[in-house]
Enzyme design. Structure first.
Site, short mmCIF file in Angstrom:
data_model
loop_
_atom_site.label_atom_id
_atom_site.label_comp_id
_atom_site.label_asym_id
_atom_site.label_seq_id
_atom_site.Cartn_x
_atom_site.Cartn_y
_atom_site.Cartn_z
N HIS A 1 36.35 34.82 33.85
CA HIS A 1 37.38 35.51 34.63
C HIS A 1 38.71 35.58 33.89
CE1 HIS A 1 40.48 36.10 37.69
NE2 HIS A 1 39.55 36.78 38.34
N HIS B 1 33.34 40.97 40.82
CA HIS B 1 33.54 40.98 39.37
C HIS B 1 32.22 41.19 38.63
CE1 HIS B 1 37.69 40.15 39.84
NE2 HIS B 1 37.59 38.84 40.04
N GLU C 1 43.36 36.88 27.05
CA GLU C 1 42.88 37.73 25.96
C GLU C 1 41.89 36.96 25.12
OE1 GLU C 1 43.58 40.95 25.42
OE2 GLU C 1 44.84 41.00 27.20
N LEU D 1 29.32 32.16 38.60
CA LEU D 1 28.30 31.49 39.40
C LEU D 1 27.66 32.35 40.48
CD1 LEU D 1 29.79 27.91 39.73
CD2 LEU D 1 27.94 28.70 38.24
N GLY E 1 29.62 38.21 42.87
CA GLY E 1 30.73 38.82 43.59
C GLY E 1 31.12 40.15 42.97
#
Length: 122
Positions: A9, A76, A46, A71, A74
């Site tokens: 993330h 993302h 980055e 995990l 979702g």
């Protein structure tokens, strides 16, 4: 040549991002089918996912596997990461980019979790 892009993330906490970068280095040192491993971040850090894919291509990779270090499936995992991959796919003619299953879906996860729990000391 085959490269792996390990996608996390991203965090405002630099130490968390450093953990992902170190994990990518550890994976790169493993005996595997991958010639290179690059960290990539969805946001807040980055390199970005597209930049990591570009780095992999610039290293000579003709096949790139993008592995979401997440995990659960979702937004993302389901939407954002595939969109980031698609944003760079058109730039890289002749390079195969595959999206791997996210970490949480791996069959080994229940065993890993139990192993960690059983090794916990008081």
């Amino acid at each position: 040549m085959k490269a792996l892009v390990l996608v996390a993330h991203g965090s405002r906490r630099e130490a968390s991002n450093d953990e992902v970068t170190e994990l990518a280095k550890t994976l790169a040192a493993q005996d595997s089918d991958f010639d290179n491993v690059f960290p990539g971040f969805l946001e807040l850090a980055e390199p970005s996912i597209p930049d990591s894919i570009r780095q992999a291509a610039a290293s000579g990779a003709t096949e790139i596997v993008v592995l979401p270090y997440f995990l659960s499936a979702g937004r993302h995992v389901v939407t954002d990461i595939p969109r980031e991959i698609d944003s760079v796919r058109g730039e890289l003619d002749g390079i195969v980019i595959r999206l791997a299953e996210y970490l949480g879906k791996a069959q080994a996860i229940p065993s890993v979790l139990m192993s960690i729990a059983e090794c916990t000391k008081e």
